[in-house]
Design a protein around this motif. Structure first.
Motif, PDB file in Angstrom:
ATOM      1  N   THR A  52      -9.722  37.421  25.606  1.00  0.00           N
ATOM      2  CA  THR A  52      -9.580  37.459  24.242  1.00  0.00           C
ATOM      3  C   THR A  52      -8.731  35.882  23.961  1.00  0.00           C
ATOM      4  O   THR A  52      -8.079  35.387  24.844  1.00  0.00           O
ATOM      5  CB  THR A  52      -8.788  38.683  23.708  1.00  0.00           C
ATOM      6  N   ARG A  53      -8.995  35.482  22.820  1.00  0.00           N
ATOM      7  CA  ARG A  53      -8.373  34.283  22.439  1.00  0.00           C
ATOM      8  C   ARG A  53      -7.027  34.142  22.639  1.00  0.00           C
ATOM      9  O   ARG A  53      -6.342  33.204  23.213  1.00  0.00           O
ATOM     10  CB  ARG A  53      -8.937  33.733  21.141  1.00  0.00           C
ATOM     11  N   ALA A  54      -6.318  35.159  21.894  1.00  0.00           N
ATOM     12  CA  ALA A  54      -4.636  35.021  22.190  1.00  0.00           C
ATOM     13  C   ALA A  54      -4.120  34.989  23.484  1.00  0.00           C
ATOM     14  O   ALA A  54      -3.385  34.434  23.902  1.00  0.00           O
ATOM     15  CB  ALA A  54      -4.223  36.424  21.228  1.00  0.00           C
ATOM     16  N   SER A  55      -4.666  36.070  24.227  1.00  0.00           N
ATOM     17  CA  SER A  55      -4.340  35.838  25.582  1.00  0.00           C
ATOM     18  C   SER A  55      -4.508  34.820  26.343  1.00  0.00           C
ATOM     19  O   SER A  55      -3.793  34.343  27.504  1.00  0.00           O
ATOM     20  CB  SER A  55      -5.145  37.207  26.359  1.00  0.00           C
ATOM     21  N   VAL A  56      -5.780  34.185  26.186  1.00  0.00           N
ATOM     22  CA  VAL A  56      -6.109  33.005  27.027  1.00  0.00           C
ATOM     23  C   VAL A  56      -5.309  31.768  26.586  1.00  0.00           C
ATOM     24  O   VAL A  56      -4.719  30.972  27.378  1.00  0.00           O
ATOM     25  CB  VAL A  56      -7.520  32.596  26.769  1.00  0.00           C
ATOM     26  N   VAL A  57      -4.817  31.791  25.324  1.00  0.00           N
ATOM     27  CA  VAL A  57      -3.976  30.532  24.873  1.00  0.00           C
ATOM     28  C   VAL A  57      -2.645  30.828  25.349  1.00  0.00           C
ATOM     29  O   VAL A  57      -1.948  30.019  25.813  1.00  0.00           O
ATOM     30  CB  VAL A  57      -3.819  30.682  23.162  1.00  0.00           C
ATOM     31  N   ARG A  58      -2.093  32.086  25.408  1.00  0.00           N
ATOM     32  CA  ARG A  58      -0.753  32.066  26.099  1.00  0.00           C
ATOM     33  C   ARG A  58      -0.854  31.938  27.663  1.00  0.00           C
ATOM     34  O   ARG A  58       0.003  31.184  28.195  1.00  0.00           O
ATOM     35  CB  ARG A  58      -0.458  33.778  25.889  1.00  0.00           C
ATOM     36  N   ALA A  59      -1.781  32.212  28.282  1.00  0.00           N
ATOM     37  CA  ALA A  59      -1.903  31.648  29.715  1.00  0.00           C
ATOM     38  C   ALA A  59      -2.091  30.323  29.725  1.00  0.00           C
ATOM     39  O   ALA A  59      -1.330  29.758  30.692  1.00  0.00           O
ATOM     40  CB  ALA A  59      -3.277  32.526  30.293  1.00  0.00           C
ATOM     41  N   LEU A  60      -2.764  29.378  28.994  1.00  0.00           N
ATOM     42  CA  LEU A  60      -2.927  28.002  29.079  1.00  0.00           C
ATOM     43  C   LEU A  60      -1.583  27.581  28.895  1.00  0.00           C
ATOM     44  O   LEU A  60      -1.256  26.555  29.432  1.00  0.00           O
ATOM     45  CB  LEU A  60      -4.103  27.570  27.990  1.00  0.00           C
ATOM     46  N   GLU A  61      -0.935  27.973  27.778  1.00  0.00           N
ATOM     47  CA  GLU A  61       0.527  27.681  27.585  1.00  0.00           C
ATOM     48  C   GLU A  61       1.531  27.522  28.705  1.00  0.00           C
ATOM     49  O   GLU A  61       2.355  26.870  28.658  1.00  0.00           O
ATOM     50  CB  GLU A  61       0.889  28.195  26.368  1.00  0.00           C
ATOM     51  N   ARG A  62       1.354  28.337  29.734  1.00  0.00           N
ATOM     52  CA  ARG A  62       2.126  28.733  30.663  1.00  0.00           C
ATOM     53  C   ARG A  62       1.775  27.873  32.044  1.00  0.00           C
ATOM     54  O   ARG A  62       2.165  28.055  33.023  1.00  0.00           O
ATOM     55  CB  ARG A  62       2.511  30.097  30.997  1.00  0.00           C
ATOM     56  N   LEU A  63       0.513  27.058  31.920  1.00  0.00           N
ATOM     57  CA  LEU A  63       0.172  26.378  33.285  1.00  0.00           C
ATOM     58  C   LEU A  63       1.161  25.082  33.112  1.00  0.00           C
ATOM     59  O   LEU A  63       1.473  24.640  32.256  1.00  0.00           O
ATOM     60  CB  LEU A  63      -1.199  26.085  32.922  1.00  0.00           C
ATOM     61  N   ASP A  64       1.202  24.675  34.235  1.00  0.00           N
ATOM     62  CA  ASP A  64       1.824  23.276  34.512  1.00  0.00           C
ATOM     63  C   ASP A  64       0.807  22.141  34.338  1.00  0.00           C
ATOM     64  O   ASP A  64      -0.339  22.467  34.421  1.00  0.00           O
ATOM     65  CB  ASP A  64       2.507  23.298  36.113  1.00  0.00           C
ATOM     66  N   ARG A  65       1.283  21.050  34.283  1.00  0.00           N
ATOM     67  CA  ARG A  65       0.291  20.002  33.779  1.00  0.00           C
ATOM     68  C   ARG A  65      -0.655  19.809  34.959  1.00  0.00           C
ATOM     69  O   ARG A  65      -1.932  19.495  34.407  1.00  0.00           O
ATOM     70  CB  ARG A  65       1.118  18.683  33.960  1.00  0.00           C
ATOM     71  N   PHE A  66      -0.827  19.928  36.175  1.00  0.00           N
ATOM     72  CA  PHE A  66      -1.740  19.705  36.908  1.00  0.00           C
ATOM     73  C   PHE A  66      -2.691  20.884  36.859  1.00  0.00           C
ATOM     74  O   PHE A  66      -3.996  20.548  36.834  1.00  0.00           O
ATOM     75  CB  PHE A  66      -1.292  19.609  38.345  1.00  0.00           C
ATOM     76  N   ALA A  67      -2.199  22.083  36.858  1.00  0.00           N
ATOM     77  CA  ALA A  67      -3.059  23.298  36.762  1.00  0.00           C
ATOM     78  C   ALA A  67      -4.057  23.007  35.317  1.00  0.00           C
ATOM     79  O   ALA A  67      -4.986  23.533  35.350  1.00  0.00           O
ATOM     80  CB  ALA A  67      -2.431  24.622  36.562  1.00  0.00           C
ATOM     81  N   LEU A  68      -3.369  22.667  34.332  1.00  0.00           N
ATOM     82  CA  LEU A  68      -3.863  22.688  32.705  1.00  0.00           C
ATOM     83  C   LEU A  68      -4.843  21.344  33.016  1.00  0.00           C
ATOM     84  O   LEU A  68      -6.001  21.465  32.651  1.00  0.00           O
ATOM     85  CB  LEU A  68      -2.908  22.342  31.882  1.00  0.00           C
ATOM     86  N   GLN A  69      -4.529  20.431  33.673  1.00  0.00           N
ATOM     87  CA  GLN A  69      -5.776  19.302  33.947  1.00  0.00           C
ATOM     88  C   GLN A  69      -6.917  19.803  34.760  1.00  0.00           C
ATOM     89  O   GLN A  69      -8.039  19.362  34.442  1.00  0.00           O
ATOM     90  CB  GLN A  69      -4.868  17.832  34.589  1.00  0.00           C
ATOM     91  N   THR A  70      -6.554  20.674  35.690  1.00  0.00           N
ATOM     92  CA  THR A  70      -7.738  21.346  36.388  1.00  0.00           C
ATOM     93  C   THR A  70      -8.514  22.346  35.615  1.00  0.00           C
ATOM     94  O   THR A  70      -9.984  21.963  35.738  1.00  0.00           O
ATOM     95  CB  THR A  70      -7.105  21.881  37.772  1.00  0.00           C
ATOM     96  N   ALA A  71      -8.012  22.687  34.739  1.00  0.00           N
ATOM     97  CA  ALA A  71      -8.923  23.789  33.871  1.00  0.00           C
ATOM     98  C   ALA A  71      -9.419  22.936  32.963  1.00  0.00           C
ATOM     99  O   ALA A  71     -10.664  23.108  32.611  1.00  0.00           O
ATOM    100  CB  ALA A  71      -7.876  24.560  32.920  1.00  0.00           C
ATOM    101  N   GLU A  72      -8.801  21.638  32.448  1.00  0.00           N
ATOM    102  CA  GLU A  72      -9.556  20.709  31.387  1.00  0.00           C
ATOM    103  C   GLU A  72     -10.794  20.179  32.103  1.00  0.00           C
ATOM    104  O   GLU A  72     -11.922  19.629  31.601  1.00  0.00           O
ATOM    105  CB  GLU A  72      -8.743  19.630  30.915  1.00  0.00           C
ATOM    106  N   ALA A  73     -10.708  19.797  33.476  1.00  0.00           N
ATOM    107  CA  ALA A  73     -11.922  19.367  34.189  1.00  0.00           C
ATOM    108  C   ALA A  73     -12.917  20.113  34.372  1.00  0.00           C
ATOM    109  O   ALA A  73     -14.135  20.015  34.202  1.00  0.00           O
ATOM    110  CB  ALA A  73     -11.453  18.764  35.429  1.00  0.00           C
ATOM    111  N   LEU A  74     -12.469  21.536  34.732  1.00  0.00           N
ATOM    112  CA  LEU A  74     -13.563  22.489  34.766  1.00  0.00           C
ATOM    113  C   LEU A  74     -14.324  22.591  33.429  1.00  0.00           C
ATOM    114  O   LEU A  74     -15.646  23.186  33.399  1.00  0.00           O
ATOM    115  CB  LEU A  74     -13.171  23.806  35.123  1.00  0.00           C
TER     116      LEU A  74
END
Length: 867
Positions: A52-74
């Protein structure tokens, strides 16, 4: 991939979760506690909730910068992508070794949090995360990449696509799909692409360089210049709307040497030490600040002992009252707001709830004052560490543009406890006695929780950036508040502060002998510079109590012993060379006014302060004896004269209620009052030689006569002198404000185990195959499929099937509707059937339960191969 491997590969997130073990599921639910509130019925529902959108947003907000960059690359990689393709996007053609070393951790984190699923050869980002992170014209990707060639040419005419093929030297095709594929393969071929770019004029290359790192969109006129026409003809820029062009993703990746990000950040930034002090100096400085903090809170509560400022209609302190409090405490207004909020958070002050509401001390304040100093400090520090009320925002504006006031509503910031704890943890990771560079702490926090980009603002609204900026401000406030409170000394974390957060012993500084660090031989950097903190559950109340008790135990020896004496001086002052015993400090605080604070407190005796002591019930003889007993120097003669002179005049005038009256045995004194023009406003008239009546009330009459220079005393209806007690007003018992949690609380181990057991049992019930019933279609229909409709059988058949299962010990599939009308499917093993009820072991609930037969919609036998 073989046929067997393909069939074994998960086809959905639910299937990927189904093959996880309990430890992996527990890690998911612990890192994303919103998934367990309420407990999902099975793994399919868990997977749906995780997407769900709310849960995914909350999970993304709790990622560190490199993990978020990895998700952005995917999000800009093919779907699905292999681990090799992901590594190429993150490390580029040169394959940065730091990125290659950190990528497995980032990919494992994304998979653990159910943001990515699938094997390494088929990695899939969950659909909602891809929608949030993938580029679009309205919301460019954080990577700065644009759409692929296929996406950008979706509305282009087939003839125009064939023209582009001809311009880049490719043979024409029979359809647009194959033409687009050929163009994409060309742009992804490093050698052929380099040759194509080499043909362009330098002006064209400049245009590409301006767009390569984003945003990838640009504007062109209806008649573009020659260097732009060269790019458009070759498809290196593709039109997306009239006057707008975009740099295709494949072209940008070639120009970037394959990298999705300009600057991947696989390693967290170092927390730098600004200065290093001896640990003993740090602890002593922190202890001094802790003593000053206790004195400040005491002074604040004494100011409000008889009733503090009034409560605003909307709640909180007025700006004028906050200024008065700041003047009384001799601190700036933001610091005064901090002390007021700290006392409120600890439950020491509250509204009295009267018709004209005022703030006052609570009964808990009297209990707090009875505690030893170290325990009093530990209670304040523990309150500060866990409070969500954030005094730093006082004076700002809320969402409705109203001023935020101290003690008022809307001061809670749910991220505050986490930020405070993390800042102190970073300080604990430095060598003992080291104070940090503030900007390096903020940089580390931003890496651990990067600022939201456009993709999160798309989901959370325009105020997202402001909230993230607040995290940095909370970190700055934490550093200054920790110093005020004595958690740190000279900027370094003190031993009691280290114990307060449950940190281990301080690491020793690195030496020349340290030839091997955490990264291998030659790595001398401390571990905390390279690793992100593990996800841990917040401390339990018992753990917090143990931590504060340890902090108090470490702080107690650092406090000096309270003194039982002062040094009286001839200029009507007394010097307290250190903290005083409580009884001595209380009496001296009434008898004299504090003139200056610091390492030594200076008290000044005045006629008003001496009268205050006499009003509290002390006699001149009591005051002389008190000073002689507690002074290490002889009592100065001027002080003796001052006390005797004020005592001689004290109480000669008596004020009572008529409206009010004044009586005095010396009628000459009354004549003097009547003759004084300053007494005209009191409405005095003589009733008898020794009695004057007044139109003013007793309190106003007392203040008026004292302003003239007399020393009247109040008396009761019986004629006795009224003794004014300083600590007379208390609120009814009040509970301290509860912190506002940042989302659902993290589940403990017991809840996790029960939730996983329930989800597993529910998943068994929803996925176990059953034999087709009489009403099922050919091949089983819905009845033969897991997760289909509830089984439907008649009452007689249901009863017969249940009784047979009791004899054979077989499990059954049932449909059940509870008293609230909620329907569910269950797998049960009947134990006995009697009195219209069936008692059975419920595999779904993992316990024995009893069900009314009239609520069972039907039964079905499980298939022979059901496990």
């Amino acid at each position: 991939m073989s046929t067997e491997e393909k069939s074994a590969a998960p086809r959905s997130l639910a299937e990927a979760l189904r093959v996880r073990d309990d430890v992996s599921l527990a890690a998911l639910l612990r890192s994303r506690p919103d998934l367990i509130t309420p407990v999902p019925t099975d793994l399919t529902q868990l997977a749906t909730r995780a997407g769900t959108r709310a849960s995914v947003v909350r999970a993304l907000e709790r990622l560190d910068r490199f993990a978020l960059q990895t998700a952005e690359a995917l999000a800009v990689a093919p779907d699905p992508a292999s681990y090799g393709e992901l590594l190429a996007l993150m490390g580029g053609d040169e394959q940065d070794p730091a990125v290659a070393a950190a990528l497995p951790r980032a990919a494992a984190l994304l998979r653990e949090q159910a943001l990515v699923w699938g094997a390494d050869d088929r990695l899939r980002l969950v659909r909602t995360a891809r929608e949030l992170l993938a580029p679009s014209p309205q919301h460019p990707s954080p990577t700065g990449l644009g759409p692929t060639v296929r996406e950008a040419t979706a509305g282009m005419s087939p003839g125009r696509i064939q023209d582009i093929l001809a311009a880049v030297g490719l043979p024409s095709t029979h359809d647009a799909v194959s033409a687009v594929s050929a163009l994409g393969r060309l742009f992804a071929d490093r050698r052929r692409m380099a040759a194509l770019l080499a043909e362009l004029p330098w002006e064209s290359r400049e245009v590409l360089d301006r767009l390569v790192w984003g945003p990838p969109y640009g504007q062109v006129t209806h008649d573009p210049a020659a260097h732009l026409r060269a790019l458009l003809d070759r498809g290196l820029l593709l039109p997306t709307a009239p006057g707008t062009v975009v740099l295709p993703r494949e072209v940008a990746l070639h120009l970037r040497a394959g990298r999705a990000h300009r600057a991947p950040e696989p390693v967290p930034p170092q927390v730098e030490a600004a200065a290093t002090h001896r640990p003993q100096v740090v602890d002593a400085t922190a202890a001094g600040q802790a003593l000053a903090a206790l004195a400040t809170v005491d002074e604040l509560l004494k100011e409000w002992d008889e009733g503090g400022p009034t409560v605003l209609r909307a709640g909180g302190l007025s700006v004028r009252d906050l200024k008065r409090t700041a003047v009384a405490l001799d601190v700036p207004e933001p610091v005064a707001a901090f002390w007021v909020e700290l006392a409120y958070g600890a439950g020491l002050i509250a509204s009295d709830g009267e018709a004209e509401e005022r703030y006052a001390a609570t009964p808990a304040y009297d209990e707090w004052r009875e505690l030893p100093p170290a325990e009093r400090w530990a209670r304040l520090a523990g309150t500060w560490l866990t409070a969500t009320r954030t005094p730093g925002v006082v004076g700002g504006r809320d969402a409705k543009d109203r001023t935020l006031s101290a003690l008022g509503p809307n001061l809670d910031r749910s991220a505050a406890p986490e930020v405070r704890h993390r800042v102190l943890a970073l300080l604990a990771g430095l060598p003992e006695g080291a104070s940090p560079v503030a900007e390096s702490v903020l940089a580390r926090l931003r890496w651990e929780r990067p600022l939201r980009g456009p993709q999160q603002q798309r989901a959370t609204g325009a105020g997202a950036a402001r909230e993230d900026d607040l995290r940095s401000r909370i970190a700055r406030w934490t550093l200054s508040e920790a110093e005020l409170l004595g958690v740190t000394g000279r900027g370094a974390l003190a031993a009691p502060g280290r114990a307060l957060i449950g940190a281990p012993e301080a690491p020793r500084p690195a030496t020349a002998n340290d030839t091997a660090g955490p990264g291998g031989p030659g790595d001398k950097l401390p571990v905390h510079h390279h690793r992100t903190p593990p996800v841990t559950a917040p401390p339990t109340p018992a753990e917090r109590a143990a931590a504060t008790a340890t902090a108090a135990r470490l702080l107690a020896p650092l406090f000096p012993e309270p003194l039982d004496h002062v040094l009286l001086q001839a200029d009507l002052t007394a010097v307290a060379p250190g903290p005083l015993e409580r009884g001595l400090a209380d009496v001296l605080g009434v008898l004299a006014d504090v003139e200056s604070k610091g390492g030594a407190t200076v008290y000044r005796f005045t006629p008003g302060s001496v009268r205050r002591a006499l009003d509290a019930g002390q006699s001149a003889a009591d005051l002389h004896a008190f000073l002689a007993r507690h002074s290490r120097t002889p009592v100065p003669q001027p002080l003796t004269y001052l006390i005797d002179d004020v005592a001689r005049r004290h109480g000669r005038l008596r004020v009572g209620a008529a409206s009010a009256y004044v009586r005095c045995d010396d009628d000459a004194t009354l004549d003097e009052i009547l003759a004084d023009k300053r007494a005209a406003g009191l409405g005095l008239r003589r009733l008898a030689p020794t009695v004057l009546a007044a139109q003013a009330d007793p309190a106003a009459l007392l203040d008026g006569l004292r302003a003239i220079g007399f020393a009247p005393a109040a008396e009761s209806a019986a004629g006795d002198v009224l003794i004014a007690r300083a600590d007379s007003h208390r609120t009814p018992p009040r509970a301290a404000p509860e912190p506002v949690p940042d989302g659902p609380p993290a589940p403990d181990d017991t809840l996790l185990a029960a939730a996983i057991r329930a989800v597993r049992a529910g998943d068994l019930a929803s996925t176990t195959p059953r034999k087709p019933g009489p009403g099922d279609g050919e091949g089983g229909g819905e009845g033969g499929m897991p997760g289909g409709s509830l089984p439907r059988t008649g009452a007689a058949e249901t009863l017969a099937t249940m009784q047979a299962a009791v004899l054979t010990g077989e499990a059954l599939w049932i449909g059940y509707v509870n008293a609230e009308g909620a329907a569910s499917q269950r797998v049960i093993a009947p134990i006995r059937v009697e009195g219209g009820f069936v008692t059975a072991y419920d595999h779904t609930a993992d316990e024995v339960r009893t069900y009314p037969l009239h609520r069972v919609t039907g039964v079905a036998e499980l298939a022979d191969d059901a496990g």
